[in-house]
Design a protein around this motif. Structure first.
Motif, PDB file in Angstrom:
ATOM      1  N   GLN A 385       0.836  -1.205   0.000  1.00  0.00           N
ATOM      2  CA  GLN A 385       0.000   0.000   0.000  1.00  0.00           C
ATOM      3  C   GLN A 385       0.870   1.253   0.000  1.00  0.00           C
ATOM      4  N   LYS A 386       2.001   1.209  -0.699  1.00  0.00           N
ATOM      5  CA  LYS A 386       3.005   2.261  -0.571  1.00  0.00           C
ATOM      6  C   LYS A 386       3.001   3.273  -1.707  1.00  0.00           C
ATOM      7  N   ARG A 387       1.966   3.262  -2.534  1.00  0.00           N
ATOM      8  CA  ARG A 387       1.816   4.306  -3.543  1.00  0.00           C
ATOM      9  C   ARG A 387       0.655   5.203  -3.134  1.00  0.00           C
ATOM     10  N   SER A 388       0.594   6.378  -3.740  1.00  0.00           N
ATOM     11  CA  SER A 388      -0.348   7.402  -3.280  1.00  0.00           C
ATOM     12  C   SER A 388      -1.767   7.214  -3.792  1.00  0.00           C
ATOM     13  N   GLY A 389      -1.935   6.452  -4.888  1.00  0.00           N
ATOM     14  CA  GLY A 389      -3.238   6.341  -5.534  1.00  0.00           C
ATOM     15  C   GLY A 389      -3.437   7.325  -6.673  1.00  0.00           C
ATOM     16  N   TYR A 390      -2.412   8.148  -6.959  1.00  0.00           N
ATOM     17  CA  TYR A 390      -2.473   9.151  -8.028  1.00  0.00           C
ATOM     18  C   TYR A 390      -1.345   8.867  -9.027  1.00  0.00           C
ATOM     19  N   TYR A 391      -1.643   9.049 -10.336  1.00  0.00           N
ATOM     20  CA  TYR A 391      -0.694   8.628 -11.366  1.00  0.00           C
ATOM     21  C   TYR A 391      -0.640   9.636 -12.514  1.00  0.00           C
ATOM     22  N   CYS A 392       0.453   9.567 -13.267  1.00  0.00           N
ATOM     23  CA  CYS A 392       0.725  10.549 -14.321  1.00  0.00           C
ATOM     24  C   CYS A 392       0.001  10.173 -15.612  1.00  0.00           C
ATOM     25  N   SER A 393      -1.026  10.920 -15.942  1.00  0.00           N
ATOM     26  CA  SER A 393      -1.775  10.633 -17.166  1.00  0.00           C
ATOM     27  C   SER A 393      -1.088  11.180 -18.411  1.00  0.00           C
ATOM     28  N   LYS A 394      -0.077  12.037 -18.249  1.00  0.00           N
ATOM     29  CA  LYS A 394       0.719  12.438 -19.412  1.00  0.00           C
ATOM     30  C   LYS A 394       1.494  11.249 -19.971  1.00  0.00           C
ATOM     31  N   LYS A 395       1.805  10.293 -19.118  1.00  0.00           N
ATOM     32  CA  LYS A 395       2.544   9.110 -19.541  1.00  0.00           C
ATOM     33  C   LYS A 395       1.615   7.939 -19.868  1.00  0.00           C
ATOM     34  N   TRP A 396       0.326   8.208 -19.965  1.00  0.00           N
ATOM     35  CA  TRP A 396      -0.654   7.146 -20.216  1.00  0.00           C
ATOM     36  C   TRP A 396      -1.381   7.467 -21.524  1.00  0.00           C
ATOM     37  N   ARG A 397      -0.635   7.452 -22.641  1.00  0.00           N
ATOM     38  CA  ARG A 397      -1.194   7.893 -23.917  1.00  0.00           C
ATOM     39  C   ARG A 397      -1.029   6.889 -25.052  1.00  0.00           C
ATOM     40  N   ASP A 398      -0.119   5.947 -24.913  1.00  0.00           N
ATOM     41  CA  ASP A 398       0.143   5.002 -26.007  1.00  0.00           C
ATOM     42  C   ASP A 398      -0.905   3.888 -25.961  1.00  0.00           C
ATOM     43  N   PRO A 399      -1.845   3.867 -26.907  1.00  0.00           N
ATOM     44  CA  PRO A 399      -2.927   2.877 -26.847  1.00  0.00           C
ATOM     45  C   PRO A 399      -2.492   1.471 -27.231  1.00  0.00           C
ATOM     46  N   THR A 400      -1.257   1.314 -27.696  1.00  0.00           N
ATOM     47  CA  THR A 400      -0.798  -0.016 -28.099  1.00  0.00           C
ATOM     48  C   THR A 400      -0.249  -0.818 -26.924  1.00  0.00           C
ATOM     49  N   LEU A 401       0.044  -0.164 -25.803  1.00  0.00           N
ATOM     50  CA  LEU A 401       0.695  -0.827 -24.676  1.00  0.00           C
ATOM     51  C   LEU A 401      -0.314  -1.511 -23.757  1.00  0.00           C
ATOM     52  N   THR A 402       0.115  -2.598 -23.140  1.00  0.00           N
ATOM     53  CA  THR A 402      -0.703  -3.281 -22.133  1.00  0.00           C
ATOM     54  C   THR A 402       0.007  -3.377 -20.791  1.00  0.00           C
ATOM     55  N   GLY A 403       1.291  -3.022 -20.741  1.00  0.00           N
ATOM     56  CA  GLY A 403       2.060  -3.251 -19.532  1.00  0.00           C
ATOM     57  C   GLY A 403       2.469  -4.710 -19.430  1.00  0.00           C
ATOM     58  N   ASN A 404       2.911  -5.091 -18.247  1.00  0.00           N
ATOM     59  CA  ASN A 404       3.415  -6.446 -18.031  1.00  0.00           C
ATOM     60  C   ASN A 404       2.261  -7.397 -17.729  1.00  0.00           C
ATOM     61  N   SER A 405       1.334  -7.473 -18.669  1.00  0.00           N
ATOM     62  CA  SER A 405       0.167  -8.343 -18.531  1.00  0.00           C
ATOM     63  C   SER A 405      -0.338  -8.679 -19.922  1.00  0.00           C
ATOM     64  N   GLY A 406      -1.256  -9.622 -20.004  1.00  0.00           N
ATOM     65  CA  GLY A 406      -1.783 -10.002 -21.308  1.00  0.00           C
ATOM     66  C   GLY A 406      -0.667 -10.467 -22.220  1.00  0.00           C
ATOM     67  N   ASN A 407      -0.608  -9.892 -23.422  1.00  0.00           N
ATOM     68  CA  ASN A 407       0.466 -10.265 -24.348  1.00  0.00           C
ATOM     69  C   ASN A 407       1.719  -9.426 -24.153  1.00  0.00           C
ATOM     70  N   GLN A 408       1.797  -8.698 -23.046  1.00  0.00           N
ATOM     71  CA  GLN A 408       2.996  -7.984 -22.598  1.00  0.00           C
ATOM     72  C   GLN A 408       3.557  -7.039 -23.662  1.00  0.00           C
ATOM     73  N   VAL A 409       2.734  -6.106 -24.089  1.00  0.00           N
ATOM     74  CA  VAL A 409       3.218  -5.026 -24.951  1.00  0.00           C
ATOM     75  C   VAL A 409       3.703  -3.933 -24.007  1.00  0.00           C
ATOM     76  N   ILE A 410       5.003  -3.911 -23.768  1.00  0.00           N
ATOM     77  CA  ILE A 410       5.598  -3.114 -22.691  1.00  0.00           C
ATOM     78  C   ILE A 410       6.383  -1.921 -23.221  1.00  0.00           C
ATOM     79  N   PHE A 411       7.181  -2.157 -24.251  1.00  0.00           N
ATOM     80  CA  PHE A 411       8.127  -1.150 -24.724  1.00  0.00           C
ATOM     81  C   PHE A 411       7.503  -0.378 -25.879  1.00  0.00           C
ATOM     82  N   GLY A 412       7.313   0.922 -25.680  1.00  0.00           N
ATOM     83  CA  GLY A 412       6.510   1.707 -26.601  1.00  0.00           C
ATOM     84  C   GLY A 412       7.304   2.642 -27.482  1.00  0.00           C
ATOM     85  N   SER A 413       6.592   3.244 -28.424  1.00  0.00           N
ATOM     86  CA  SER A 413       7.207   4.149 -29.395  1.00  0.00           C
ATOM     87  C   SER A 413       6.703   5.577 -29.240  1.00  0.00           C
ATOM     88  N   GLN A 414       6.226   5.916 -28.051  1.00  0.00           N
ATOM     89  CA  GLN A 414       5.791   7.287 -27.799  1.00  0.00           C
ATOM     90  C   GLN A 414       7.012   8.203 -27.773  1.00  0.00           C
TER      91      GLN A 414
END
Length: 573
Positions: A385-414
């Motif tokens: 429980q060591k994060r604040s609950g608030y996150y940077c939406s400027k860094k949440w723009r690449d619609p091709t990424l899934t993060g380290n889940s699903g088919n693991q599209v992690i490394f982006g071209s933004q």
């Protein structure tokens, strides 16, 4: 040991043989066929272009961009915090032997070595007719620009650094003063601006390369460090009519608005092969882990940086930059690209968590969650429980990424925007304040704020609330108005703390104190002091240590001092 630095130029050039040198979308795609000597290597125009491309390639490095420049620009302000191995950023305790410092220092000087080598090679290639005079001029301008930009971030982060300006060095150069380094930045950018075309005169195949406008922007910024505000304004004024604010702030960082009319310079990325752990990122591929490492762990299995709820509180009512910058419990993402892919509920971890009945993935309406946590159940992280609950939406723009889940599209071209026109307007506003043109400063600020409101901004500038939730007072001091706009326009990008420190170390420390109620010697996380969904009396990753004197600078890496005994350490380390 000194040989390691003495031959850094040779090492840097030799590295060209090992990696494909690409730098986005259409330009920097040539492969260099490096052989044993300069004469054997640079026999074609494409070889010379590839040499300059290698300087750009220096910045296609997540450790240099995110862990060095972005961390410094943002963690130093307390707007954002680190989760994980680099938590010492959160209370200004970076030691001289911190593992990330050599990455910053070494990558920067490799880029500088590549630039220094390029000047003579380009000139020789021009004399031999291998490249045209026009191409030689442009490539030389790009090398000056990239060297100057690198010294800009080195001096902004470390203060004075060694000025390496020749293609061969013994690696024993002492530090020059901070002012001397910024004077060199001015000189390099003047050279670049005299050689480079404007952005509109570049063909589509060269979109993303350095331009005259980018050089003028950095020249003006460097002049501000030297307190040459009149000279900086001359640089900034040349950009009028060449760049424009996008109509909607949310579009500035959108995946489908890269290299826009607002952008002066971006680091270019592109997809080539896999975007997962087995991808080309390990072998010079032009993708990066920069963006989805900032997403909540509940979505990405990462969550390595997160926001300060007081930043969320500080946005004035009606400011459309707020949710385009930071989101918290109950907030939906407003990025058109992310909304089009289904929003938060479209991610594999969210879908599987909802299917399993995990309460963290159930929205307040009982359906699959489509917000960044809920007011009842903030997203503090899966593992603890060591994060604040608030996150940077400027860094949440690449619609091709899934993060380290699903088919693991992690490394982006933004692309990563390093300098844009809104910052130029705010820089010019600060220059006008410094030279007594308050009306002119207010006019520049108004352009930025009007865009932020999508119409006409309120005449009175004040934060939405203070860090503890108490009412904020109107901001009437012109310099503080500029600093507040730097924060609300540029936080989460690559400039904010650089601009605060440029205004003065004491100014930066006082600004951060006023924004967050900082306390000297406070190195442990504190509960959120403001009423709201995360005001539960528990420490969720918020830090409020005051910026100690001298800690506005990073320490010179101990590794660099070990190799060069002529280097001195910054005071306080």
């Amino acid at each position: 040991m000194k040989l390691k630095i003495k031959y850094i130029t040779i090492i840097a050039l030799g590295a060209l043989a090992l990696t494909p040198l690409a730098c986005k979308k259409s330009f920097l795609t040539q492969t260099n066929s490096f052989q044993s000597t300069e004469d054997a290597t640079f026999q074609k125009s494409s070889d010379v272009v590839a040499l300059v491309n290698a300087i750009y390639d220096t910045y296609q490095n997540s450790d240099l961009l995110k862990k060095s420049i972005w961390y410094y620009a943002n963690f130093m302000t307390h707007d954002w915090f680190n989760y994980g191995n680099d938590i010492i950023w959160n209370y200004y305790a970076i030691p001289a032997d911190f593992y990330a410092l050599p990455s910053f220092w070494n990558n920067a000087y490799i880029g500088i070595a590549r630039a220094n080598s390029a000047f003579g090679i380009i000139e020789t290639a021009k004399e031999k007719g291998i490249v045209t005079p026009e191409l030689a001029q442009r490539l030389t301008g790009e090398a000056y620009f990239l060297r100057g930009m690198t010294y800009y971030y080195l001096a902004g982060s470390f203060g004075g650094v060694p000025l390496e300006l020749n293609s061969v060095t013994n690696g024993l150069t002492p530090r020059s003063s901070q002012d001397s380094v910024f004077m060199q930045v001015v000189s390099d950018m003047q050279q670049a601006a005299s050689l480079l075309p404007w952005k509109e005169d570049m063909g589509a195949e060269n979109l993303g390369r350095a331009t005259k406008g980018a050089a003028l922007g950095y020249e003006g910024a460097a002049r501000m460090w030297l307190k040459d505000y009149a000279g900086a304004m001359e640089n900034f004024n040349e950009l009028d009519g060449k760049y424009h604010l996008l109509s909607n702030f949310v579009d500035v960082h959108e995946f489908d608005h890269q290299n826009s009319d607002e952008s002066l310079f971006e680091i270019q990325f592109d997809v080539s092969g896999s975007q997962s752990w087995d991808g080309g990122w390990q072998a010079g591929g032009e993708v990066a882990w920069i963006d989805d490492f900032s997403w909540p762990e509940e979505v990405s299995n990462f969550g390595y940086d997160y926001g300060n709820p007081a930043l969320w509180l500080s946005y004035q009512p009606g400011d459309k930059r707020k949710l385009a910058t930071i989101v918290g419990p109950g907030d939906s993402l407003i990025s058109p690209g992310i909304v089009a892919r289904g929003g938060i509920r479209g991610y594999p971890l969210v879908q599987s968590g909802f299917a399993a009945g995990d309460q963290r993935y159930i929205g307040s309406d009982g359906k699959i969650i489509n917000t960044c946590g809920t007011v009842e159940r903030p997203w503090y992280g899966l593992s603890d429980q060591k994060r604040s609950g608030y996150y940077c939406s400027k860094k949440w723009r690449d619609p091709t990424l899934t993060g380290n889940s699903g088919n693991q599209v992690i490394f982006g071209s933004q692309n990563q925007i390093m300098l844009r026109y809104a910052e130029i307007l705010l820089d010019r506003a600060e220059c006008k304040v410094r030279t007594g043109d308050i009306a002119g400063a207010m006019a520049d600020i108004k352009m930025v704020r009007d865009r932020a409101w999508g119409g006409t901004a309120p005449e009175v500038m004040q934060d939405g609330a203070r860090y503890d939730g108490s009412p904020a007072q109107p901001i009437t001091d012109p310099l503080q108005m500029v600093l507040s706009e730097y924060r609300h326009e540029l936080t989460g990008e690559y400039s904010l703390f650089y601009n605060l420190r440029r205004a003065g170390a004491d100014v930066a420390a006082e600004f951060i104190h006023d924004a967050y109620g900082t306390v000297a010697g406070s190195i442990n996380p504190i509960p959120n002091p403001a009423p709201g969904p995360t005001h539960d009396g528990q420490p969720h990753g918020i830090f409020n240590n005051a910026l100690p004197p001298g800690r506005e600078l990073l320490p010179i890496p101990q590794e660099a001092i070990g190799l060069n005994p002529n280097l001195t350490q910054n005071p306080g380390y």
